[in-house]
Design a protein around this motif. Sequence first.
Motif, PDB file in Angstrom:
ATOM      1  N   GLU A   1      11.355 -24.008 -57.575  1.00  0.00           N
ATOM      2  CA  GLU A   1      11.797 -25.372 -57.313  1.00  0.00           C
ATOM      3  C   GLU A   1      10.604 -26.319 -57.153  1.00  0.00           C
ATOM      4  O   GLU A   1       9.517 -25.920 -56.724  1.00  0.00           O
ATOM      5  N   ASN A   2      10.857 -27.581 -57.512  1.00  0.00           N
ATOM      6  CA  ASN A   2       9.895 -28.663 -57.281  1.00  0.00           C
ATOM      7  C   ASN A   2      10.667 -29.856 -56.717  1.00  0.00           C
ATOM      8  O   ASN A   2      11.609 -30.336 -57.346  1.00  0.00           O
ATOM      9  N   SER A   3      10.284 -30.321 -55.542  1.00  0.00           N
ATOM     10  CA  SER A   3      10.895 -31.529 -55.000  1.00  0.00           C
ATOM     11  C   SER A   3      10.529 -32.723 -55.877  1.00  0.00           C
ATOM     12  O   SER A   3       9.584 -32.665 -56.685  1.00  0.00           O
TER      13      SER A   3
ATOM     14  N   THR B   1       6.795 -34.026 -57.130  1.00  0.00           N
ATOM     15  CA  THR B   1       5.786 -33.003 -56.818  1.00  0.00           C
ATOM     16  C   THR B   1       5.806 -31.921 -57.887  1.00  0.00           C
ATOM     17  O   THR B   1       6.778 -31.757 -58.633  1.00  0.00           O
TER      18      THR B   1
ATOM     19  N   LYS C   1       0.514 -27.346 -54.025  1.00  0.00           N
ATOM     20  CA  LYS C   1       1.490 -28.425 -54.135  1.00  0.00           C
ATOM     21  C   LYS C   1       0.723 -29.703 -54.471  1.00  0.00           C
ATOM     22  O   LYS C   1      -0.209 -30.076 -53.771  1.00  0.00           O
TER      23      LYS C   1
ATOM     24  N   SER D   1       1.307 -33.777 -55.121  1.00  0.00           N
ATOM     25  CA  SER D   1       2.226 -34.912 -55.025  1.00  0.00           C
ATOM     26  C   SER D   1       1.785 -36.020 -55.968  1.00  0.00           C
ATOM     27  O   SER D   1       0.591 -36.333 -56.074  1.00  0.00           O
TER      28      SER D   1
END
Length: 549
Positions: free
Chosen positions: A172-174, A177, A533, A535
């Motif tokens: 998953e990637n928010s 991000t 991670k 952003s």
Amino acid sequence: MAVPTANLATFKIPQITNEPMKTYAPGTAERAGLQATLKELRAQAPLDIPCVVNGQEVRTGIVDKQVMPHEHKSVLCTYHNADEALVAKAIDGALAAKKNWANTPFNDRAAIFLKAADLISTKYRYKIMAATMLGQGKNAWQAEIDSAAELIDFFRFGVKFAEELYAVQPAENSAFTWNRTEYRPLEGFVFAVSPFNFTAIGGNLAGAPVLMGNVCVWKPAPAATLSSYIVYDILREAGLPAGVIQFIPGPAPEVVGQVLKHPEFAALHFTGSTHVFRKLWKDIGNNIENYKSYPRIVGETGGKNFHMVHKSANVKSVVQNTIRSSFEYQGQKCSACSRCYYPDNLWPEIKAGLIETHARILQGGVDEFQNFMGPVINQFSFDKIKSYIDWAKSDKESEIIAGGSYDDSVGYFVQPTIIVTTNPKSKTMTEEIFGPVVTIYVYKAEEYEQTLELVANSSMYALTGSLFSQDRYATIVGANALRDAAGNFYINDKSTGAVVGQQPFGGGRASGTNDKAGSAAILSRFVSPRSIKESFVDLEDFVYPSNLV
């Protein structure tokens, strides 16, 4: 020299399959080629094997001999032992080589191992087999399985499994991000300690961590020095940079002492005896405050492997699989069958079959291709196995029904020996022998489930085991009862013969850490993942939405 790290494509490795086995049957080109190489190697003996540190051959003058175990007065090679100063230099050199090697793109590391596999498959196949036969007492078939096919498979499948491991990424990637994982090599160096009984294991103990970007100090077994050196030399020819693997034969106290006190010691990759592995583990624990990181400990040790037979089993299959598993390579496989449990309804037929088949076993020199068996590895092993046979001869609860003789006048020859005992917890049913001795306990056929409990709980080891049954319900019951008794479990097949890419190998309890050589699992032990991670949108305010009023 700075190593470039540009990654200009996602590369796809060649299709990987198991190396095809050659037969070495009469009249074949491979038999003629191997026989010629055996003669050539004999003529060259004794060879002189150096330590190799930072790519330079070092001859310390502290020399030992590797003899041919089937002719122990014949010296195959002399080898130079590392002293404490050279071990320290090897560690420093490996650490100096680490940065460039860790930064080498995976496709370039992979190419070295794929090339090495191809070199073994073609140019060096007979050479490495001849060294394994003459130095470690294997016949042609066992040398082909080990030093050719399995070593090739370790290198090729290692590349395949590494590619798969690197591909394991966050699911998953928010919003705004990007999450990703990189599999860094360990901080420091890996120490590989390899055994005599498999040339391929030595190559994998050093090769697996190196493939993942680590540097390695490799201590080969004295009785496998020549074949190990050939593996190392093939990796050098394939393009392995100097210092990435440091090749240091040497006595255990000097080598191990220097390694385990070093703060950059990062991992142990070991195959050998349970006693030595436990000692190393304790020593690592006693030094734990000195290390930069918690060292990884990966090891495969001994076994007391079983064949459990149900009353419905195919007798011929039981007999042939037991003979092969117990006596191929003189019972010197970690997975060799050493204890059997036969039901009384089948025992008369099994006994007759074992005695008849045992009588057909030929034993002798490794370059006489008709021999199924050769020598055990050395005098220490010969004396140990002899002591168990002598004990069985004097034990009132034991009967030797085949074999029982031995002779070390020319080579270390122990006749394949079959013992029957009325005590399921006798010395030869419970202690690891590591030789051509198998002990049989005959149980009442109606006591199948009770005997399964006996099999599962009467050994400190849990490496391999086999269940022979033609009754599916009995097979299910047996598989469940024996779940923790073996890391490699076989149904209607012998307890030996795991194939890379098919049956990942390893066991639990006192048999080792069960990290499964020949799979991605073991590669994961030699990396330290970093989660990343990134952003893409800046944070405008620290306040939570729930703080708003």
